[in-house]
Design a protein around this motif. Sequence first.
Motif, PDB file in Angstrom:
ATOM      1  N   THR A 124      45.344  86.673  31.103  1.00 42.97           N
ATOM      2  CA  THR A 124      45.630  86.431  32.515  1.00 42.97           C
ATOM      3  C   THR A 124      46.918  85.636  32.691  1.00 42.97           C
ATOM      4  OG1 THR A 124      44.049  84.626  32.281  1.00 42.97           O
ATOM      5  CG2 THR A 124      43.327  86.532  33.520  1.00 42.97           C
ATOM      6  N   LEU A 127      49.995  87.956  33.353  1.00 45.07           N
ATOM      7  CA  LEU A 127      49.961  88.926  34.453  1.00 45.07           C
ATOM      8  C   LEU A 127      51.343  89.230  35.016  1.00 45.07           C
ATOM      9  CD1 LEU A 127      46.884  87.958  36.676  1.00 45.07           C
ATOM     10  CD2 LEU A 127      47.189  89.997  35.283  1.00 45.07           C
ATOM     11  N   SER A 128      52.054  88.163  35.368  1.00 45.66           N
ATOM     12  CA  SER A 128      53.322  88.351  36.071  1.00 45.66           C
ATOM     13  C   SER A 128      54.375  89.047  35.199  1.00 45.66           C
ATOM     14  CB  SER A 128      53.784  86.998  36.618  1.00 45.66           C
ATOM     15  OG  SER A 128      55.125  87.026  36.936  1.00 45.66           O
ATOM     16  N   PHE A 215      39.483  95.025  35.216  1.00 42.53           N
ATOM     17  CA  PHE A 215      39.774  94.981  36.648  1.00 42.53           C
ATOM     18  C   PHE A 215      41.164  94.411  36.954  1.00 42.53           C
ATOM     19  CE2 PHE A 215      39.775  92.787  40.721  1.00 42.53           C
ATOM     20  CZ  PHE A 215      39.325  93.781  41.572  1.00 42.53           C
ATOM     21  N   THR A 216      41.481  93.264  36.348  1.00 40.27           N
ATOM     22  CA  THR A 216      42.651  92.499  36.764  1.00 40.27           C
ATOM     23  C   THR A 216      43.960  93.274  36.640  1.00 40.27           C
ATOM     24  OG1 THR A 216      41.448  90.643  35.809  1.00 40.27           O
ATOM     25  CG2 THR A 216      43.641  90.204  36.657  1.00 40.27           C
ATOM     26  N   ILE A 220      46.800  94.791  39.546  1.00 44.57           N
ATOM     27  CA  ILE A 220      48.213  94.474  39.762  1.00 44.57           C
ATOM     28  C   ILE A 220      49.141  95.624  39.370  1.00 44.57           C
ATOM     29  CG2 ILE A 220      47.923  91.963  39.516  1.00 44.57           C
ATOM     30  CD1 ILE A 220      49.398  92.411  36.746  1.00 44.57           C
TER      31      ILE A 220
ATOM     32  N   PHE B 228      38.330  86.531  36.652  1.00 46.09           N
ATOM     33  CA  PHE B 228      39.115  86.845  37.837  1.00 46.09           C
ATOM     34  C   PHE B 228      38.302  87.653  38.851  1.00 46.09           C
ATOM     35  CE2 PHE B 228      41.952  89.628  40.209  1.00 46.09           C
ATOM     36  CZ  PHE B 228      42.812  88.699  40.764  1.00 46.09           C
ATOM     37  N   PRO B 247      43.498  81.507  36.824  1.00 44.98           N
ATOM     38  CA  PRO B 247      43.961  82.900  36.914  1.00 44.98           C
ATOM     39  C   PRO B 247      44.097  83.403  38.345  1.00 44.98           C
ATOM     40  CG  PRO B 247      42.300  82.710  35.214  1.00 44.98           C
ATOM     41  CD  PRO B 247      42.351  81.381  35.906  1.00 44.98           C
ATOM     42  N   LEU B 250      47.171  81.916  39.835  1.00 46.96           N
ATOM     43  CA  LEU B 250      48.347  82.607  39.315  1.00 46.96           C
ATOM     44  C   LEU B 250      48.546  83.915  40.074  1.00 46.96           C
ATOM     45  CD1 LEU B 250      49.243  83.040  35.571  1.00 46.96           C
ATOM     46  CD2 LEU B 250      49.541  84.916  37.152  1.00 46.96           C
ATOM     47  N   TYR B 251      47.447  84.624  40.295  1.00 49.02           N
ATOM     48  CA  TYR B 251      47.534  85.915  40.992  1.00 49.02           C
ATOM     49  C   TYR B 251      48.067  85.744  42.411  1.00 49.02           C
ATOM     50  CZ  TYR B 251      46.045  90.100  43.462  1.00 49.02           C
ATOM     51  OH  TYR B 251      46.016  91.217  44.247  1.00 49.02           O
ATOM     52  N   MET B 254      51.682  84.893  42.393  1.00 48.24           N
ATOM     53  CA  MET B 254      52.467  86.056  42.040  1.00 48.24           C
ATOM     54  C   MET B 254      52.567  87.011  43.229  1.00 48.24           C
ATOM     55  SD  MET B 254      51.378  88.683  39.102  1.00 48.24           S
ATOM     56  CE  MET B 254      51.944  90.353  39.262  1.00 48.24           C
ATOM     57  N   ALA B 262      54.455  81.125  39.228  1.00 49.06           N
ATOM     58  CA  ALA B 262      53.314  81.810  38.606  1.00 49.06           C
ATOM     59  C   ALA B 262      53.367  81.649  37.090  1.00 49.06           C
ATOM     60  CB  ALA B 262      53.306  83.292  38.985  1.00 49.06           C
TER      61      ALA B 262
END
Lengths: 281, 289
Positions: A124, A127-128, A215-216, A220, B228, B247, B250-251, B254, B262
């Motif tokens: 996680t 992510l970015s 899922f995560t 994104i 998450f 998390p 962060l999301y 972002m 982030a």
Amino acid sequence: MKRAKLSPGERAVRIFGYILMILAVIVALYPILWVILSSFKTNKEILSSGLSLPEHFSLDGYKQALEMAPIFQFFATSLMISVTATVLNVLFLSMSGYIFAKKRFRGKNILFWILSLSMVIPTTALLSPVFTVISKMGLYDTKAALIIVYIALSMPVSLMILRSTFSAIPDELEEAARMDGAGFLKNFFLVMIPCAKGGMASAAVLAFLESWNEFTFALILTSSVSTRTLPLSLSYFTAQFSFNYTALFAAITIAVIPSIVIFAFFQEQVNQSLVAGSVKG
Amino acid sequence: MRKKEIPWIILFLLPTCAVFLLIFAVPLCMVIGGSFFNYRLMPKTFSFNGIGNYIQLFTQDKNFWLIFRNTLVWIVIHCVFHVALGTLLAFVLYKKPRGWKFVRVVYMIPNIISQSAIAMIFLNMYNPQYGVLNSILKAVGLEKLQHNWLFEMGTAFPAVTMTWFLFAGYTTTLVLAQCLSLDEGIIEAAKIDGASSLQIDRLVVFPLAKDMIRTTVIMAATYMLQLFSMIYLTSGGGPGSTTTNLPLYLYTTMKSTNYGYANTIGVVIIVVGMVTMFLINRVFHTREE
């Protein structure tokens, strides 16, 4: 176990055990059963009491759910992505696992240590930048993006399982194959792979579960309906089925049942895989 | 090593290394490097910020410490109570009481189906109108105690916690497998020596299962740092930030295209992960001596 007379203490322990078992079953099954039962109720029944049983079983909810959301399409997308990611993951990590188990070359230990880092990084946190990398490659909102990411997410566990699987194969086997004139590829695919089937199955089960339920990153990295996976589609249900609770519950049921059925059939294999994959730390 | 094998070795390592570079190595460098930049799309900025993001996060961000605390509390609850629950059940099941196989399979089901499905189920079970909890309270005449569980200040945190807390199937399965793999002779011998079943559990089986328990604790901590969908789909992190974890923070950061910030949160997640893992190994190590 012998049915000898039990001391009061032993009996208390046993009763406590049974209570715990019953509670575990209730905790695990009740939420799912509640959703399934509710999917047969009418909207009115649901709103008047959340606990009542359906008055008569009607499949209207399922009909409406399938009309309102292309659940089978999400299903197919999920299946396609998960199967591809699993196959590639097991193939790639069998290849590198074999090298790490059987070959010697300069920098091997350092390389393995670096790859092991993937085990301790919570994904996680990434992510970015993963979003940036995938977008820069022009893969945003494609199935390929999710396939690449899912290959990576299952990498640490597969690497550990497959390296130790190939390590357990005796060196003599390879020697004998070489004597018979088998080249590198022939040796790998015809001698090594058949011996590593057990480990590969374990890695495959875990990789598939990870991809199927993820899922995560799906959230994104994709946006359109054609790349939407099943877990992600669940997040749109509330809006899609606004106030049609029967259809909402039917949709959740459709999404959940296949996993449960497949697990019921393969639970022995899944259990073995989980044990094989418990290599953290 | 044979010289002619070198191309093959490189070829066989290539796919793994490529995926690792793309999804782990490069992003990891970008997280760490990016955390020192002020990089956002609205308004478009990209400038070196030194440790500015960290200063902002630790000293000015009103939400950060609450979110940080939530994450830690959840890790502790999960590593201690959740694992204890799963272990306890495993210790009941390894004696093979009637129905143990059934319980093992059924208890695993919530862990096998996708977490987003579990989240959706709980979202409905907590529904103030038709949810299970409020329906039960209504049925026994305790309407006063009804809540909008996921969206009220006082109840949101425990409500979200309960969406995963009781589902310790992984722990049970793993610890149970370890207990079943023990030599039955040892247990029989202890029985003949007159040990009670509790004594056998505590003095014989537990020490032998401890390494697996350590593994499940580490997996529990890792799971909490990846958590998450269970929050995103139920409470959405609210009300306010009462159920937000790192998390999710962060999301949302972002999503507001504040990428540098982030990344700073990403670094915090990685550090928390490392420290947690170190501490867990430390706890289990000292116990051994």
